[in-house]
Design a protein around this motif. Structure first.
Motif, PDB file in Angstrom:
ATOM      1  N   ILE A 540      39.835  32.419  39.061  1.00 20.27           N
ATOM      2  CA  ILE A 540      40.397  32.812  40.350  1.00 20.27           C
ATOM      3  C   ILE A 540      39.377  33.715  41.025  1.00 20.27           C
ATOM      4  O   ILE A 540      39.141  34.846  40.585  1.00 20.27           O
ATOM      5  CB  ILE A 540      41.738  33.546  40.180  1.00 20.27           C
ATOM      6  N   LEU A 541      38.734  33.201  42.076  1.00 24.14           N
ATOM      7  CA  LEU A 541      37.653  33.911  42.741  1.00 24.14           C
ATOM      8  C   LEU A 541      38.111  34.440  44.097  1.00 24.14           C
ATOM      9  O   LEU A 541      38.928  33.812  44.782  1.00 24.14           O
ATOM     10  CB  LEU A 541      36.453  32.978  42.938  1.00 24.14           C
ATOM     11  N   ALA A 542      37.573  35.587  44.496  1.00 25.09           N
ATOM     12  CA  ALA A 542      37.866  36.133  45.821  1.00 25.09           C
ATOM     13  C   ALA A 542      37.238  35.216  46.867  1.00 25.09           C
ATOM     14  O   ALA A 542      36.028  34.984  46.836  1.00 25.09           O
ATOM     15  CB  ALA A 542      37.309  37.551  45.958  1.00 25.09           C
ATOM     16  N   PRO A 543      38.022  34.674  47.803  1.00 22.15           N
ATOM     17  CA  PRO A 543      37.467  33.742  48.779  1.00 22.15           C
ATOM     18  C   PRO A 543      36.643  34.417  49.865  1.00 22.15           C
ATOM     19  O   PRO A 543      35.946  33.744  50.617  1.00 22.15           O
ATOM     20  CB  PRO A 543      38.719  33.086  49.376  1.00 22.15           C
ATOM     21  N   MET A 544      36.722  35.755  49.947  1.00 28.94           N
ATOM     22  CA  MET A 544      35.990  36.499  50.975  1.00 28.94           C
ATOM     23  C   MET A 544      36.001  37.974  50.589  1.00 28.94           C
ATOM     24  O   MET A 544      36.762  38.374  49.710  1.00 28.94           O
ATOM     25  CB  MET A 544      36.665  36.320  52.336  1.00 28.94           C
ATOM     26  N   PRO A 545      35.162  38.782  51.228  1.00 27.98           N
ATOM     27  CA  PRO A 545      35.246  40.222  50.977  1.00 27.98           C
ATOM     28  C   PRO A 545      36.607  40.744  51.428  1.00 27.98           C
ATOM     29  O   PRO A 545      37.172  40.295  52.409  1.00 27.98           O
ATOM     30  CB  PRO A 545      34.121  40.798  51.856  1.00 27.98           C
ATOM     31  N   GLY A 546      37.154  41.710  50.692  1.00 27.56           N
ATOM     32  CA  GLY A 546      38.459  42.243  51.051  1.00 27.56           C
ATOM     33  C   GLY A 546      38.888  43.361  50.122  1.00 27.56           C
ATOM     34  O   GLY A 546      38.073  43.908  49.357  1.00 27.56           O
ATOM     35  N   ARG A 547      40.176  43.675  50.159  1.00 28.09           N
ATOM     36  CA  ARG A 547      40.742  44.729  49.314  1.00 28.09           C
ATOM     37  C   ARG A 547      41.969  44.188  48.609  1.00 28.09           C
ATOM     38  O   ARG A 547      42.830  43.567  49.232  1.00 28.09           O
ATOM     39  CB  ARG A 547      41.114  45.954  50.160  1.00 28.09           C
ATOM     40  N   ILE A 548      42.063  44.415  47.309  1.00 30.97           N
ATOM     41  CA  ILE A 548      43.223  43.967  46.539  1.00 30.97           C
ATOM     42  C   ILE A 548      44.370  44.924  46.810  1.00 30.97           C
ATOM     43  O   ILE A 548      44.242  46.134  46.609  1.00 30.97           O
ATOM     44  CB  ILE A 548      42.901  43.917  45.036  1.00 30.97           C
ATOM     45  N   ILE A 549      45.500  44.383  47.277  1.00 35.21           N
ATOM     46  CA  ILE A 549      46.634  45.258  47.577  1.00 35.21           C
ATOM     47  C   ILE A 549      47.781  45.087  46.594  1.00 35.21           C
ATOM     48  O   ILE A 549      48.689  45.907  46.568  1.00 35.21           O
ATOM     49  CB  ILE A 549      47.144  45.043  49.020  1.00 35.21           C
ATOM     50  N   GLU A 587      41.987  36.484  31.325  1.00 30.92           N
ATOM     51  CA  GLU A 587      41.140  37.563  31.843  1.00 30.92           C
ATOM     52  C   GLU A 587      41.771  38.079  33.115  1.00 30.92           C
ATOM     53  O   GLU A 587      42.296  37.311  33.919  1.00 30.92           O
ATOM     54  CB  GLU A 587      39.723  37.063  32.149  1.00 30.92           C
ATOM     55  N   LEU A 588      41.712  39.384  33.335  1.00 31.12           N
ATOM     56  CA  LEU A 588      42.242  39.988  34.549  1.00 31.12           C
ATOM     57  C   LEU A 588      41.325  41.134  34.967  1.00 31.12           C
ATOM     58  O   LEU A 588      41.337  42.211  34.373  1.00 31.12           O
ATOM     59  CB  LEU A 588      43.670  40.493  34.337  1.00 31.12           C
ATOM     60  N   ALA A 589      40.508  40.853  35.992  1.00 31.75           N
ATOM     61  CA  ALA A 589      39.564  41.854  36.474  1.00 31.75           C
ATOM     62  C   ALA A 589      40.042  42.520  37.763  1.00 31.75           C
ATOM     63  O   ALA A 589      39.414  43.453  38.248  1.00 31.75           O
ATOM     64  CB  ALA A 589      38.194  41.204  36.709  1.00 31.75           C
ATOM     65  N   ALA A 590      41.128  42.028  38.351  1.00 34.74           N
ATOM     66  CA  ALA A 590      41.639  42.566  39.612  1.00 34.74           C
ATOM     67  C   ALA A 590      42.379  43.876  39.382  1.00 34.74           C
ATOM     68  O   ALA A 590      43.192  43.993  38.462  1.00 34.74           O
ATOM     69  CB  ALA A 590      42.573  41.551  40.260  1.00 34.74           C
ATOM     70  N   THR A 591      42.093  44.845  40.244  1.00 33.05           N
ATOM     71  CA  THR A 591      42.760  46.148  40.200  1.00 33.05           C
ATOM     72  C   THR A 591      43.250  46.490  41.588  1.00 33.05           C
ATOM     73  O   THR A 591      42.491  46.404  42.559  1.00 33.05           O
ATOM     74  CB  THR A 591      41.789  47.243  39.721  1.00 33.05           C
ATOM     75  N   SER A 592      44.513  46.869  41.715  1.00 31.55           N
ATOM     76  CA  SER A 592      45.075  47.199  43.017  1.00 31.55           C
ATOM     77  C   SER A 592      44.271  48.306  43.691  1.00 31.55           C
ATOM     78  O   SER A 592      43.945  49.326  43.072  1.00 31.55           O
ATOM     79  CB  SER A 592      46.532  47.633  42.853  1.00 31.55           C
ATOM     80  N   GLY A 593      43.918  48.086  44.945  1.00 37.02           N
ATOM     81  CA  GLY A 593      43.151  49.061  45.714  1.00 37.02           C
ATOM     82  C   GLY A 593      41.659  48.844  45.689  1.00 37.02           C
ATOM     83  O   GLY A 593      40.925  49.444  46.474  1.00 37.02           O
ATOM     84  N   ALA A 594      41.185  47.964  44.793  1.00 36.71           N
ATOM     85  CA  ALA A 594      39.741  47.750  44.660  1.00 36.71           C
ATOM     86  C   ALA A 594      39.205  46.851  45.774  1.00 36.71           C
ATOM     87  O   ALA A 594      39.896  45.957  46.257  1.00 36.71           O
ATOM     88  CB  ALA A 594      39.432  47.125  43.298  1.00 36.71           C
ATOM     89  N   GLN A 595      37.976  47.082  46.176  1.00 37.05           N
ATOM     90  CA  GLN A 595      37.285  46.219  47.123  1.00 37.05           C
ATOM     91  C   GLN A 595      36.675  45.037  46.370  1.00 37.05           C
ATOM     92  O   GLN A 595      36.262  45.170  45.221  1.00 37.05           O
ATOM     93  CB  GLN A 595      36.182  46.984  47.860  1.00 37.05           C
ATOM     94  N   THR A 596      36.614  43.887  47.030  1.00 35.02           N
ATOM     95  CA  THR A 596      36.040  42.703  46.397  1.00 35.02           C
ATOM     96  C   THR A 596      34.935  42.134  47.268  1.00 35.02           C
ATOM     97  O   THR A 596      34.912  42.331  48.481  1.00 35.02           O
ATOM     98  CB  THR A 596      37.100  41.603  46.180  1.00 35.02           C
ATOM     99  N   ARG A 597      34.053  41.399  46.636  1.00 30.83           N
ATOM    100  CA  ARG A 597      33.043  40.637  47.363  1.00 30.83           C
ATOM    101  C   ARG A 597      33.392  39.153  47.251  1.00 30.83           C
ATOM    102  O   ARG A 597      34.122  38.752  46.359  1.00 30.83           O
ATOM    103  CB  ARG A 597      31.646  40.896  46.800  1.00 30.83           C
ATOM    104  N   GLU A 598      32.863  38.360  48.166  1.00 30.39           N
ATOM    105  CA  GLU A 598      33.136  36.928  48.122  1.00 30.39           C
ATOM    106  C   GLU A 598      32.623  36.326  46.819  1.00 30.39           C
ATOM    107  O   GLU A 598      31.506  36.603  46.382  1.00 30.39           O
ATOM    108  CB  GLU A 598      32.479  36.216  49.305  1.00 30.39           C
TER     109      GLU A 598
END
Length: 611
Positions: A540-549, A587-598
């Motif tokens: 599961i990849l971030a489709p664009m830069p953003g913030r995990i809410i 695997e779970l690398a997502a953390t609420s509030g974190a910024q992501t890159r595409e």
């Protein structure tokens, strides 16, 4: 008349204001963030001032920085464009307190119309018809659920301070109410700093019709007729037109009179838009059109009104802000012809309309008569702001002429490597329902995949592009056939493709294929055994830069296909990432509030072994 003007905005609206200001001899001052240092609006203005880093909250939404820039450059007035601070009563008050002219309505009018529940109460008092719903102060989930049941499904939950489709959800049954309410509140808090909501009855066969109004400081108010903004995707306007199809003279008179009453009720000055929802199940009727809200600013779709009236609305804004009276009386205004506007966005319809960012290496727009844009070839689409590339506007003696002119211009447009919605817009304009003006706000959703452009070019276009590349300096992988034809290997937007190639091509390293508003890149590719990760590997990849809410799962948890895993906020909207198949979160690398890159991996799903 104002002599110097700071435009507290960016992109196409900043360029639009600069264009009129320059014609009037007004000195223009642009502001920019680090992401916009070389932007078109910066290059177009007489003076430009840096106001902060890329995030809007640290630059374009920083009222103190904007005021400092105005004072530093000797600006007499501030024009907020639309969005950002255009409907912020506090900022308008601060501009006036600093001794500057605010090109917009009085702060009191902004305040009165800024909160939807209070605005609707004012409209009811002024005799303006409003949609049935709940506007109460009790925001408890229990009270809202009870009011929803009383109104009857379906209902709309809407942010009190909302706009642009943000903080809005349709609810069709009690089972989905709590989840929709939570999502509305999150989105409203993030976008407006206010998580309060109101409830409205969802109207069947709804059409979104709005009236352009203008007031001056001498008590004058006029309307400039209506626009139809019913063609929407996820509550975002896609194609707008003026006048509204099917609007007879009596209904128009009643609608526009209601809009003028609305403006007078709040002492309105400047440009404003009164938005209505119409139940069009039996055509447009005055007794089935209700007030929704008032936008106390210039609208994105204002060019269609300018086209049918011959009025420069920005010039009117500047003149009225300078203390002048309205340039004409109501009886002097008339509708001439028909106008349509399409919003060309950097987004990929094939990927659920996710924003597409990056350089505009190739930018060619067809000519519909008018183009408003904030970019030029060689500029970039930033991940920080709205991904609009341009607004294309066509005007003609009738709707059909304008429709065909706009569709042709979009079909002739070619943008690369950024993806756009041009092909989608062409399909929408050419669809029989739109051509026949069988409109409502659910038309696009109802048509679904029928409006998606083709995934690849026509065979004729592919063959022509392959011929251009056949003599490329890089060797093509091929097997010999009966000469003079061979099978050549290419990459079409990165995907391998084998095409028959005739000998004697001109050669090249890349061919752009443009068809119906779509652009593909065809490149020579030598087959060397290299491979990539297969689809469906569960990443599961971030489709664009953003913030995990929000992260809705835990590592080790079993999930079902389509189950929500992570919610990403990007381009001012929420995007839900779901499980591609039944499996386990390994695997779970997502953390609420974190910024992501595409392209960043947020989670990985593995299929559960068959027992």
């Amino acid at each position: 008349m104002i002599r110097s003007l700071l435009i507290a905005n960016r992109g196409e609206i900043a360029c639009r204001v600069i264009r009129t200001a320059r014609r009037l001899g007004i000195r223009t001052i642009a502001v920019y963030s680090d992401a916009d240092a070389g932007a078109l609006h910066v290059r177009s203005a007489d003076v430009a001032v840096r106001i902060g880093p890329p995030p809007a909250r640290d630059s374009y939404l920083d009222g103190a920085a904007l005021l400092a820039a105005a004072i530093e450059t000797g600006a007499e007035a501030i024009h907020p464009g639309y969005g950002f601070l255009s409907e912020n009563a506090g900022f308008a008050e601060a501009v006036r307190a600093a001794g500057l002219v605010w090109v917009g309505p009085p702060p009191a009018a902004i305040q009165a119309m800024g909160l939807k529940h209070e605005a609707k109460a004012r409209m009811q008092a002024a005799g303006v018809p409003t949609t049935p719903g709940y506007l109460g102060e009790d925001q408890s989930e229990a009270r809202l659920a009870a009011e929803t049941a009383a109104i009857g499904f379906p209902v709309l939950i809407k942010a009190v301070a909302g706009g642009g489709g943000k903080g809005m959800r349709r609810v069709d049954a009690a089972a989905g109410f709590a989840e929709a309410l939570a999502a509305c509140r999150r989105e409203a808090a993030a976008a407006f700093g206010d998580d309060r909501v109101l409830l409205e009855k969802y109207v069947s066969s709804p059409r979104h019709i709005e009236v352009q109004v203008f007031g001056d400081s001498h008590g004058g108010v006029v309307h400039l007729f209506e626009r139809d903004c019913s063609l929407q995707r996820r509550h975002q306007k896609v194609i707008e037109e003026a006048p509204a199809p099917g609007m007879d003279a009596a209904t128009r008179a009643a609608l526009c009179d209601a809009a003028v009453r609305a403006a007078r009720a709040v002492g309105y000055v400047g440009a404003g838009t009164v938005e209505f929802i119409a139940d069009a199940s039996e055509g447009l009727r005055a007794d089935r059109i209700w007030f929704m809200e008032m936008n106390t600013r210039l609208q994105v779709e204002h060019p269609v009104t300018e086209a049918i009236t011959g009025v420069d609305l920005v010039e009117w804004q500047l003149r009225i802000a300078s203390g002048e009276a309205l340039p004409c009386r109501q009886e002097d205004l008339a509708i001439t012809g028909w106008a349509l506007e399409a919003r060309l966005y950097a987004e990929d319809p094939a990927r659920d309309f996710l924003p597409s960012t990056g350089p505009l290496t190739h930018l060619r727009l067809g000519d519909p008569g008018r183009i408003d844009t904030g970019v030029a070839e060689g500029d970039s689409v930033s991940p920080y702001y709205d991904p609009m590339i341009a607004k294309l506007v066509a005007h003609g003696p009738d709707r059909e002429t304008a429709r065909l002119k706009l569709a042709r211009a979009l079909a002739e447009s070619a943008v690369w490597p950024v993806r756009t919605n041009a092909g989608f817009l062409v399909a929408a304009l050419n669809h029989p329902d739109f051509a026949a003006a069988r409109l409502d706000t659910g038309l696009i959703a109802g048509l679904g995949a029928a409006l998606l452009p083709p995934a690849r070019p026509s065979e004729a276009a592919l063959a022509a592009a392959a011929r251009r590349l056949a003599a490329a300096p890089e060797p093509l992988g091929f097997r010999l056939n009966a000469p003079p034809v061979r099978d050549g290997w290419f990459r079409l937007d990165g995907a391998p493709l084998c095409l028959p190639v005739a000998a004697g091509g001109a050669g090249g390293t890349r061919a752009l294929i443009a068809e119906h508003g779509q652009v593909w890149a065809l490149e020579p590719w030598r087959v060397d055994g290299a491979g990539g990760g297969g689809a469906g590997d569960g990443a599961i990849l971030a489709p664009m830069p953003g913030r995990i809410i929000a992260v809705a799962v835990r590592q080790g948890e079993s999930v079902a296909k389509g189950q929500l895993l992570v919610t990403l906020e990007a381009m001012k909207m929420e995007h839900g990432l779901t499980a591609p198949f039944d499996g386990v979160v390994v695997e779970l690398a997502a953390t609420s509030g974190a910024q992501t890159r595409e392209g960043q991996m947020l989670a990985r799903i593995a299929a559960e072994p068959t027992p």
